[in-house]
Design an enzyme around this catalytic site. Structure first.
Site, PDB file in Angstrom:
ATOM      1  N   GLY A   1       0.808  -1.209   0.000  1.00  0.00           N
ATOM      2  CA  GLY A   1       0.000   0.000   0.000  1.00  0.00           C
ATOM      3  C   GLY A   1       0.840   1.256   0.000  1.00  0.00           C
ATOM      4  O   GLY A   1       2.074   1.223   0.036  1.00  0.00           O
ATOM      5  N   ASP A  59      11.224 -10.518   5.775  1.00  0.00           N
ATOM      6  CA  ASP A  59      11.277  -9.531   4.691  1.00  0.00           C
ATOM      7  C   ASP A  59      12.234  -8.397   5.049  1.00  0.00           C
ATOM      8  O   ASP A  59      11.925  -7.218   4.855  1.00  0.00           O
ATOM      9  CB  ASP A  59       9.879  -8.983   4.390  1.00  0.00           C
ATOM     10  CG  ASP A  59       9.775  -8.401   2.977  1.00  0.00           C
ATOM     11  OD1 ASP A  59      10.646  -8.702   2.141  1.00  0.00           O
ATOM     12  OD2 ASP A  59       8.826  -7.650   2.708  1.00  0.00           O
TER      13      ASP A  59
END
Length: 643
Positions: free
Chosen positions: A350, A469
């Site tokens: 996003g 990540d």
């Protein structure tokens, strides 16, 4: 036209629930009044107040810990106020899962209109509180003279944080308690004695460069941010898991778990009395089981596609217990961001916008992409992981929005953005005076800070958190370039004793994913997978470029690690243009050796993060050059020079 099958399902479900309601109320007494009084936590501003704290005048005192320091007040500005040593402290954030709270002295948070600061008495804590690790002591000296006119060249000027309230002219200085020389010098121009306050000064340690005026502003901000306390009140987890609410019996002041039927010593149990009670309870359980099964089938058949996401997230939020971050409506999110006026960046899940909370704090608001967060897993992961943490090198989650399809996450604002812009600056060269490239000391401090954050996630929490990540885009930098690990959308929570975890498929970003994550033949997935990603990221910091050359046929071939390993192995000049002296060369060599150990192909050959920290803080001549990772070997014999 009505679907008769759907109508039938609804009628059956309604009848079952009606019978269950009637039947259960024939045997269950009215709920315990203490349970009812403490059942719903109170809200003060953006803080959820529950055991061991209670808001005086709004909650019964038995809903909290009945000792000084736990009775809060809610001021007109919607701030929770805690009174310690007769001084008011504003509660910034409460971490119920690890029994800690961040507070700021109201006198330092709200100076007088003219900016002056009143005396702040020394903090004296009861046996129920203690100062958390990592907090430092700062001495405030008042009535310090010779700073307002001819004192611009005074070396103590950099410690000035404001004026003294009693005379509205003389200065107030803030100096580390450990800095004896500066304190001795300051005592000659200041009042006879100073007060000692607590602050989390790690955010500025080693980064107080620049003008004296800027350093004073930075210290003022650190003091405003406050410090962390931990409390020693009774553990409430067992009671809450069983469906109860913690409290204390009055006047005996013994801990009790308030339950729907009656108070219990530690946890709630099913309430039943006598033969009829047991019969009623048994029948209730049977009918309840039937009702749950039928209702589940109906819900699954009729609503599984349309409402699965909402149900998943809401069930998580309910089962997870009192979430200690604020929940905001989407309309509130729009207000905080001024209708998304200022975009800070864009990520895989996003867009991120700049916002401001009602108390004036700047925040970063990530609005989750609908197409990439359909099942709500990104929001669940973020809330479940970050709300469990409290560390200088892990970003703070301040709130979230789950408003139907609208989802957003609110973080503390990081003025320097993400690390990647200081590594991959395509518009400038390393020789360009406008280049964003970091100096080697800052690179070393950032690498060390990230390592400490990962060590905390792997071993410092109540649970083990694997990030999966780690990359420059997910490392944020505050005003002093202190790194903060962010973006826990792919994270996995495990038990601390688990040596490896199971995964259905690979997760992460190409170029940073450990070999075992996408092929179990290389070993088990564990915290060592984060170590690999960390090593790849540090190598990119060193090279100022991507590790992966996207022009080759096989994108898994890594050029820079091979190139730099060969230089190290042959004891050649490292060939990095930004190294300007021998001291920097030694520092960079240490970073290279550590990162090459981290990217070893076999997880068992990689160091844990606590060992990484030891190597970064130790001497380079004590480090052994690791074997070359054999998985990735470039097809070219002479890779191009790296800048």
């Amino acid at each position: 036209m009505f679907n008769m099958k759907i109508v039938f399902y609804y009628l059956v479900s309604a009848l079952i629930f009606l019978n269950l309601y009637t039947f259960s109320h024939s045997f269950v007494d009215a709920a315990d009044p203490q349970y009812e009084a403490c059942r719903v936590p109170k809200i003060c501003g953006d803080q959820t107040i529950s055991f061991p704290f209670f808001i005086q005048g709004q909650q019964e005192s038995y809903c909290g810990y009945p000792y000084p320091g736990f009775n809060l007040s809610c001021d007109p500005n919607g701030r929770s106020i805690l009174n310690l040593s007769g001084q008011n402290y504003v509660v910034r954030q409460i971490f119920y899962h690890n029994r800690s709270v961040i507070v700021s002295n109201a006198a330092l948070l709200d100076p007088e209109e003219n900016g002056c600061i009143a005396s702040v008495p020394n903090l004296t804590l009861s046996s129920d509180f203690k100062i958390a690790e990592g907090q430092n002591s700062v001495v405030l000296l008042y009535n310090c003279r010779a700073f307002s006119s001819v004192g611009r060249s005074n070396p103590l000027l950099k410690y000035r944080i404001g004026c003294y309230a009693e005379n509205q002219t003389n200065s107030v200085l803030a100096i580390y308690e450990s800095d004896g020389d500066q304190l001795a010098q300051a005592s000659r121009t200041c009042g006879p004695i100073g007060d000692v306050v607590v602050a989390n000064t790690k955010a500025v340690d080693g980064y107080m460069g620049g003008s004296s005026e800027n350093e004073g502003m930075l210290m003022r901000e650190v003091l405003r941010r406050g410090f962390m306390l931990t409390w020693l009140a009774s553990d409430c987890s067992l009671c809450e898991i069983s469906g109860g609410k913690c409290g204390f019996m009055v006047p005996s002041y013994h801990f009790r778990c308030f339950c729907p039927d009656m108070p219990h010593a530690a946890r709630c149990f099913p309430a039943a009395s006598g033969k009829n009670g047991k019969l009623g309870l048994g029948l209730g359980v049977i009918l309840g089981g039937i009702g749950i099964i039928v209702s589940a089938v109906v819900a699954w058949r009729l609503w599984k596609k349309k409402h699965q996401t909402d149900e998943n997230v809401e069930v998580f939020l309910k089962r997870y217990g009192p979430i200690q971050v604020g929940r905001y409506s989407y309309s509130k999110i729009k207000k905080l961001t001024n209708s998304f006026a200022e975009k800070l960046g864009q990520g895989g899940f996003g867009d991120v916008y700049k916002g401001k909370l009602d108390d004036g704090r700047l925040v970063a608001v990530k609005v989750l992409n609908k197409s990439k967060s359909k099942d709500g897993q990104e929001l669940i992961n973020e809330v479940a992981t970050i709300s469990r943490t409290s560390h200088i090198n892990v970003v703070t989650l301040l709130g979230f929005c789950f408003d139907g399809p609208k989802k957003a996450l609110i973080y503390e604002f990081m003025p320097n953005g993400s690390l990647e812009k200081f590594i991959f600056d395509d518009n400038t060269t390393v020789d360009d005076e406008n280049s964003y490239h970091l100096d080697w000391e800052t690179c070393h401090q950032i690498s060390l800070g990230i390592a400490k954050g990962l060590e905390y996630l792997h071993r410092g929490c109540n649970t083990q958190i694997l990030h999966f990540d780690i990359k420059p885009h997910n490392i944020l930098l505050d005003v002093g370039f202190v790194p903060k690990i962010s973006d826990f959308g792919l994270a996995k929570i495990c038990k601390r004793e688990e040596s490896h975890v199971s995964m259905l498929g690979p997760r992460g970003t190409a170029g940073y994913i450990a070999p075992e994550v996408f092929n179990r033949n290389f070993g088990n997935v564990s915290h060592k997978s984060d170590v690999y990603s960390y090593g790849m990221m540090v190598l990119e910091m060193i090279g100022g470029r991507k590790n992966i050359n996207i022009q080759v046929d096989n994108t898994s071939e890594i050029y820079f690690p091979h190139w730099i390993y060969k230089r190290l192995e042959l004891n050649e000049n490292l060939g990095l243009k930004r190294i300007i002296n021998e001291e920097e060369g030694v520092r960079v060599k240490k970073l290279i050796i550590v990162s090459l150990w981290c990217i070893q192909t076999s997880p068992s050959n990689r160091p844990a993060m606590n060992r990484v920290i030891e190597m970064l803080e130790g001497r380079v001549d004590s480090l052994e050059v690791p074997p070359q990772p054999f998985l990735y070997s470039p097809s070219r014999s002479s890779p191009p020079e790296s800048s």
